[in-house]
Structure formats: C-alpha cells, structure tokens
Design a protein around this motif. Sequence first.
Motif, PDB file in Angstrom:
ATOM      1  N   ARG A   8      -2.955   2.911  -4.992  1.00 48.30           N
ATOM      2  CA  ARG A   8      -2.755   1.442  -5.202  1.00 48.30           C
ATOM      3  C   ARG A   8      -2.150   0.812  -3.900  1.00 48.30           C
ATOM      4  O   ARG A   8      -1.605   1.593  -3.275  1.00 48.30           O
ATOM      5  N   SER A   9      -2.377  -0.474  -3.731  1.00 46.43           N
ATOM      6  CA  SER A   9      -1.848  -1.219  -2.596  1.00 46.43           C
ATOM      7  C   SER A   9      -0.700  -2.103  -3.121  1.00 46.43           C
ATOM      8  O   SER A   9      -0.921  -2.855  -3.988  1.00 46.43           O
ATOM      9  N   PHE A  10       0.390  -2.364  -2.498  1.00 48.76           N
ATOM     10  CA  PHE A  10       1.391  -3.482  -2.668  1.00 48.76           C
ATOM     11  C   PHE A  10       1.761  -4.078  -1.425  1.00 48.76           C
ATOM     12  O   PHE A  10       1.401  -3.610  -0.408  1.00 48.76           O
ATOM     13  N   PRO A  11       2.080  -5.240  -1.640  1.00 47.76           N
ATOM     14  CA  PRO A  11       2.744  -6.049  -0.558  1.00 47.76           C
ATOM     15  C   PRO A  11       4.082  -5.510  -0.021  1.00 47.76           C
ATOM     16  O   PRO A  11       4.768  -4.991  -0.755  1.00 47.76           O
ATOM     17  N   THR A  12       4.080  -5.543   1.334  1.00 45.49           N
ATOM     18  CA  THR A  12       5.185  -4.796   1.959  1.00 45.49           C
ATOM     19  C   THR A  12       5.611  -5.620   3.275  1.00 45.49           C
ATOM     20  O   THR A  12       4.661  -6.557   4.013  1.00 45.49           O
ATOM     21  N   ARG A  13       6.898  -5.673   3.821  1.00 46.10           N
ATOM     22  CA  ARG A  13       7.276  -6.345   4.804  1.00 46.10           C
ATOM     23  C   ARG A  13       7.490  -5.535   6.120  1.00 46.10           C
ATOM     24  O   ARG A  13       7.881  -6.042   7.277  1.00 46.10           O
ATOM     25  N   VAL A 233       2.114   2.653   3.524  1.00 46.16           N
ATOM     26  CA  VAL A 233       1.927   2.157   5.010  1.00 46.16           C
ATOM     27  C   VAL A 233       1.377   1.054   5.244  1.00 46.16           C
ATOM     28  O   VAL A 233       0.569   0.707   4.723  1.00 46.16           O
ATOM     29  N   ARG A 234       2.079   0.373   6.052  1.00 44.71           N
ATOM     30  CA  ARG A 234       1.775  -1.077   6.574  1.00 44.71           C
ATOM     31  C   ARG A 234       0.315  -1.216   7.129  1.00 44.71           C
ATOM     32  O   ARG A 234       0.028  -0.275   7.885  1.00 44.71           O
ATOM     33  N   VAL A 242      -0.693  -3.166   2.533  1.00 41.48           N
ATOM     34  CA  VAL A 242      -0.427  -1.776   2.893  1.00 41.48           C
ATOM     35  C   VAL A 242      -2.054  -0.927   2.786  1.00 41.48           C
ATOM     36  O   VAL A 242      -3.062  -1.572   2.277  1.00 41.48           O
ATOM     37  N   VAL A 243      -2.294  -0.245   3.811  1.00 37.54           N
ATOM     38  CA  VAL A 243      -3.474   0.583   3.886  1.00 37.54           C
ATOM     39  C   VAL A 243      -3.787   1.860   2.904  1.00 37.54           C
ATOM     40  O   VAL A 243      -4.794   2.403   2.572  1.00 37.54           O
ATOM     41  N   THR A 244      -2.354   2.342   2.582  1.00 40.33           N
ATOM     42  CA  THR A 244      -2.353   3.676   1.440  1.00 40.33           C
ATOM     43  C   THR A 244      -0.798   3.688   1.142  1.00 40.33           C
ATOM     44  O   THR A 244       0.099   2.964   1.588  1.00 40.33           O
TER      45      THR A 244
END
Length: 331
Positions: A8-13, A233-234, A242-244
Amino acid sequence: MTVERGKRSFPTRRDFISLGIGAFVVGSIPFAARGRKRLVRRTLPVMGTFGEMALVHRDESYAHEALDAAFQEVRRVEALLTRFRPDSEVGRANLSAFDRPQAVSGETADVLAASLRWAEGSDGIFDPCLGRAVALWDVGNRTRPPEVLDVDRFAGRGLYSSMELGRSGGQDVVVFHQRDMAVDLGGIGKGYGVDRAVQVLRSWGIQNALVNLGGDLYAMGVSEDGDPWKVGVRAPDNPRGVVTTLEMSDRAVATSGDYHQFFDYHGKRYHHLLDPGTGAPSVARVRSVTVAAESCMDADAGATTAFIASVERSRSILGRVAPGSEVVHTV
C-alpha cells in the motif's frame, strides 16, 4: 524482529513516517473509551531535523513523561556529538585534537570507535573525518560548487586513518594526525540518538513505540492495533508520496538520498553525501537507499555507505560490519 515490505502507498511528509500514526489516532478514540491502550504522539525539532515519537500506553500522562525523557536524551546526545557547537565534545576535538590529545567521554569515544569500525570495514567509503570538506560544500547554503582545487585537497585522503582513540591519565582521548581533518558524525549520530531514545523509553517500561529522527527510525514492539508498525519510504520526487511500505517490529531502518540536502547547478545536483575518494558529492547510482539493522546507529551508517557505494558492494560491507543488516529498498 521483522521488516516486511507492504504494497500500500500513503501520503507522507518526511523521509520515514509511521503510516498508521494519523489513522491510529483517529482509530484509537473508541478503544480509549473502553479503557484500552492509546497512541500518544509528539513532534519536536531536534538534531537539525524534526523528531517524531509515538508510543502505545494506557496512561496518557505517563506516556508524555516518557516522551519528555526520550527527547531530553536526544538533546543530550546532540550536545555531545554535534560539530556545529564549539562546546560539544566533537566541537572541542575539531578545535584542538590536532594540537594535543582532547579528552572525551566514554560515550563519545564509543560513537567515534563505531564510526571508525564502519570506515575501516568499508575501506574508507564511510569516512567520519570529512568535516572540513562537508563545511566547504555547505550544500544547504551554496548555489554553486566550490573551486576544484579546494575540493581536490580532500580527495582520496583516507582521513579517518588519521584519527586515533586512546587513553591518557585514566580518560578517553582523541588525537588528529592531519590538520585537514574534522569529525562530522552526520552519517551515524542521529542513529545513535534514536538508539538512546529507545533505551530511555524501555527504562520507562515502554514496550511499543516508534522513534524517528529525520529518517532514522526504530520500531519498538507493535502498533496500537497489535500489528507491526507500518513505515513508508518517501518518494524522492514527490514529498507527499511513498514508494514502498515496510512492516517493522523491534528493528531499525534508515534512508540516505540525494533529495534531503542539495543544490542544483547547471543541470547537475550536488547533494550532501560526499565520496571520500573525490571529496565531492558521490555520483548517485540511485536516488535513495534504505537499510535495516539491529541498531539505528548501524542502519544510519549502513545507509550512508550504501548510497556512496554500489548496492552490490554495500551488501558485502553490511555483512562484514553489521551482520544481520540489509538493503531493503532502493529508488
């Protein structure tokens, strides 16, 4: 101890973030109403970055006291190891260790010894004594590269071999044998700070927590819902992507990349990870490398090494210097 890749991919800062932190806070409301454990989270500036800590506990007041203690410990480590303060132990060594042996605490000596272990085990790919070259490049403030002759002065010097650790008068001391050297623990110090914060949390009886200092991260136990922590991982070119994702429990992870600190000049990117062989930013074979290890100090140093070296060569180095560590993702 687990590190498993998710899909899955999620937004991250940030470089790493528990992808469940925001969701867990929302999801914890009904659990808290039933008197069960909840997630308590804190974000503060520390060690030149933002530190994020989150822990699972029934008593929110006690959890905040534990977080206070953990952040205080990270600030203490920073006061010992930063090169940006002349009154830190590293700062004092950089000022005087070429002229005379400089006393350091046993703790600082241990971190310096660990940095030399990585330097020797990597044949100098990791070099903690390039502080003057790092200051010359100053990628956070420069807009163009320094003069070639100034850069060449540091190329291929193997400066780490000129740092000597010893004892004098019953005290640990450090001696520099080259004037051009200065210690910069940017590739290992934050990882050590994470490890110390984890130890403090454990001394408070905390079993499940996440400690993240700007991309150097340790996952303790499990998340609020009893599953391994989810860590993203951004994506280098997308701050909100994120890429993974990794599923982690009682394991450290760190990333090094060319998108943390850099400037672009005439179409070329100059980042903060210097190749000791050239004295200049390494020629990037990948955009980022993520390494998992038993300790965050080893994950930090391993990621720095793996970014500068080829991934194939870095696997051999990791196996030699920190058995059990591994490259878990590259971009």
